[in-house]
Structures are given as C-alpha cells and as structure tokens.
Design a protein around this motif. Structure first.
Motif, PDB file in Angstrom:
ATOM      1  N   VAL A 193       0.853  -1.185   0.000  1.00 46.09           N
ATOM      2  CA  VAL A 193       0.000   0.000   0.000  1.00 46.09           C
ATOM      3  C   VAL A 193       0.890   1.236   0.000  1.00 46.09           C
ATOM      4  O   VAL A 193       1.834   1.347   0.783  1.00 46.09           O
ATOM      5  CB  VAL A 193      -0.924   0.014   1.241  1.00 46.09           C
ATOM      6  CG1 VAL A 193      -1.742   1.285   1.287  1.00 46.09           C
ATOM      7  CG2 VAL A 193      -1.837  -1.190   1.216  1.00 46.09           C
ATOM      8  N   GLU A 194       0.586   2.172  -0.905  1.00 47.79           N
ATOM      9  CA  GLU A 194       1.365   3.400  -0.981  1.00 47.79           C
ATOM     10  C   GLU A 194       0.953   4.335   0.148  1.00 47.79           C
ATOM     11  O   GLU A 194      -0.231   4.452   0.468  1.00 47.79           O
ATOM     12  CB  GLU A 194       1.097   4.049  -2.340  1.00 47.79           C
ATOM     13  CG  GLU A 194       2.024   5.173  -2.698  1.00 47.79           C
ATOM     14  CD  GLU A 194       1.813   5.664  -4.120  1.00 47.79           C
ATOM     15  OE1 GLU A 194       2.168   6.826  -4.391  1.00 47.79           O
ATOM     16  OE2 GLU A 194       1.296   4.902  -4.944  1.00 47.79           O
ATOM     17  N   ARG A 195       1.921   5.023   0.750  1.00 51.75           N
ATOM     18  CA  ARG A 195       1.617   5.900   1.876  1.00 51.75           C
ATOM     19  C   ARG A 195       0.892   7.157   1.410  1.00 51.75           C
ATOM     20  O   ARG A 195       1.044   7.605   0.277  1.00 51.75           O
ATOM     21  CB  ARG A 195       2.888   6.268   2.632  1.00 51.75           C
ATOM     22  CG  ARG A 195       3.848   7.167   1.875  1.00 51.75           C
ATOM     23  CD  ARG A 195       4.980   7.649   2.767  1.00 51.75           C
ATOM     24  NE  ARG A 195       4.580   8.734   3.612  1.00 51.75           N
ATOM     25  CZ  ARG A 195       4.695  10.028   3.309  1.00 51.75           C
ATOM     26  NH1 ARG A 195       5.201  10.384   2.136  1.00 51.75           N
ATOM     27  NH2 ARG A 195       4.309  10.938   4.159  1.00 51.75           N
ATOM     28  N   LYS A 231      -2.734  16.052   0.291  1.00 57.19           N
ATOM     29  CA  LYS A 231      -3.617  15.264  -0.574  1.00 57.19           C
ATOM     30  C   LYS A 231      -4.552  14.440   0.298  1.00 57.19           C
ATOM     31  O   LYS A 231      -4.194  14.059   1.408  1.00 57.19           O
ATOM     32  CB  LYS A 231      -2.798  14.339  -1.479  1.00 57.19           C
ATOM     33  CG  LYS A 231      -1.943  15.096  -2.479  1.00 57.19           C
ATOM     34  CD  LYS A 231      -1.373  14.170  -3.524  1.00 57.19           C
ATOM     35  CE  LYS A 231      -0.585  14.931  -4.544  1.00 57.19           C
ATOM     36  NZ  LYS A 231      -1.359  15.230  -5.732  1.00 57.19           N
ATOM     37  N   PRO A 232      -5.764  14.149  -0.219  1.00 59.47           N
ATOM     38  CA  PRO A 232      -6.698  13.352   0.596  1.00 59.47           C
ATOM     39  C   PRO A 232      -6.326  11.864   0.693  1.00 59.47           C
ATOM     40  O   PRO A 232      -6.658  11.208   1.669  1.00 59.47           O
ATOM     41  CB  PRO A 232      -8.040  13.523  -0.107  1.00 59.47           C
ATOM     42  CG  PRO A 232      -7.704  13.921  -1.495  1.00 59.47           C
ATOM     43  CD  PRO A 232      -6.391  14.642  -1.438  1.00 59.47           C
ATOM     44  N   LYS A 233      -5.643  11.336  -0.335  1.00 57.78           N
ATOM     45  CA  LYS A 233      -5.182   9.947  -0.326  1.00 57.78           C
ATOM     46  C   LYS A 233      -3.753   9.927  -0.861  1.00 57.78           C
ATOM     47  O   LYS A 233      -3.089  10.957  -0.874  1.00 57.78           O
ATOM     48  CB  LYS A 233      -6.107   9.089  -1.194  1.00 57.78           C
ATOM     49  CG  LYS A 233      -7.502   8.891  -0.566  1.00 57.78           C
ATOM     50  CD  LYS A 233      -8.537   8.429  -1.549  1.00 57.78           C
ATOM     51  CE  LYS A 233      -8.417   6.989  -1.896  1.00 57.78           C
ATOM     52  NZ  LYS A 233      -9.490   6.532  -2.792  1.00 57.78           N
ATOM     53  N   ALA A 234      -3.274   8.786  -1.302  1.00 57.71           N
ATOM     54  CA  ALA A 234      -1.893   8.694  -1.759  1.00 57.71           C
ATOM     55  C   ALA A 234      -1.651   9.542  -3.015  1.00 57.71           C
ATOM     56  O   ALA A 234      -0.665  10.266  -3.098  1.00 57.71           O
ATOM     57  CB  ALA A 234      -1.531   7.247  -2.038  1.00 57.71           C
ATOM     58  N   ARG A 235      -2.546   9.467  -3.991  1.00 60.83           N
ATOM     59  CA  ARG A 235      -2.347  10.196  -5.243  1.00 60.83           C
ATOM     60  C   ARG A 235      -3.486  11.150  -5.577  1.00 60.83           C
ATOM     61  O   ARG A 235      -3.303  12.061  -6.374  1.00 60.83           O
ATOM     62  CB  ARG A 235      -2.194   9.205  -6.396  1.00 60.83           C
ATOM     63  CG  ARG A 235      -0.946   8.371  -6.251  1.00 60.83           C
ATOM     64  CD  ARG A 235      -0.731   7.509  -7.443  1.00 60.83           C
ATOM     65  NE  ARG A 235       0.494   6.728  -7.272  1.00 60.83           N
ATOM     66  CZ  ARG A 235       1.173   6.226  -8.257  1.00 60.83           C
ATOM     67  NH1 ARG A 235       0.781   6.386  -9.488  1.00 60.83           N
ATOM     68  NH2 ARG A 235       2.272   5.529  -8.011  1.00 60.83           N
TER      69      ARG A 235
END
Length: 128
Positions: A109-111, A116-120
């Motif tokens: 799982v990407e941190r 940003k609200p999520k990783a990307r």
C-alpha cells in the motif's frame, strides 16, 4: 524426513510454514485451515501448491501467520508452502514457478502524502 520450514510474504503478512510427513492436516495459528479461512476460494490458495505437484494428504502443515488481511495471509502461506515443497524436492520448482507460486508479489500500500486526501488523489483544481 524431518521438519522443513520456509517463509512466505505478501503485502504486510508474514507466514512461517513447517512441513512434516503426515496425513494431510493443515493447522494455521492453532486452528484448522477451513475454520481459519471459511471462504472456499481462499482455502484453494493454501491447498493449490499441493494439488499442483500432486502430493495431497502426504504432508502435515503447521503455519504461523501474522499481519495483513485474510487474502494477504493466504497468499503468504501459499508462497511459504511452495518454497517448502521446493526444498523437499527440486523437481517441483518448474511447475510451481510456471504458476507464479514462487514469485514474491511486492505490491504494498502506498503511503498517504501531505496536502492530498489519499496517496495520489488531489483536491479539485480551480483556476479562478
């Protein structure tokens, strides 16, 4: 034949697998594998390497697994079982490798990044 041990990893799950001669019992964290993983498609992950090399009900399996969810744990166990079978008999390597049971799936799982609200995912851009 003494006990053969191997390690399997997937996502954040780590499975220590101990293979001994027996009558096909599979214990995961002290429970039967059908009790630990009630879903049939997850149970197939664990028994898959045995069926592939056609050695069902010959070896007992004791597994200590921790971390991650049930899917990651099942795939970590599958990798550990495959590695243990290869230690047992080198001829099993080709068929297990063809099914990608010996390949470590390194996807994690990407941190989450700051701002940003999520990783990307980014917040909606507004020019004006």
């Amino acid at each position: 034949m003494e006990m053969i041990n191997a390690l399997g990893r997937r996502k954040s799950s780590v499975a220590r697998v101990y293979l001994t001669k027996g009558e096909g019992k599979i214990l995961i964290n002290g429970k039967d594998y059908k009790e630990y993983f009630p879903q049939k498609h997850i149970q197939a992950n664990i028994t898959g390497p045995f069926e592939l090399v056609d050695v069902q009900n010959i070896y007992d399996l004791v597994v200590n697994v921790k971390g991650g969810g049930f899917k990651g744990q099942a795939e970590a166990i599958r990798m550990g079982v495959s590695r243990a079978l290869v230690k047992l008999n080198e001829e099993f390597r080709k068929s297990l490798k063809d099914e990608k049971f010996l390949t470590r799936d390194a996807r994690e799982v990407e941190r989450k990044k700051y701002g940003k609200p999520k990783a990307r995912k980014s917040f909606q851009f507004s020019k004006r």
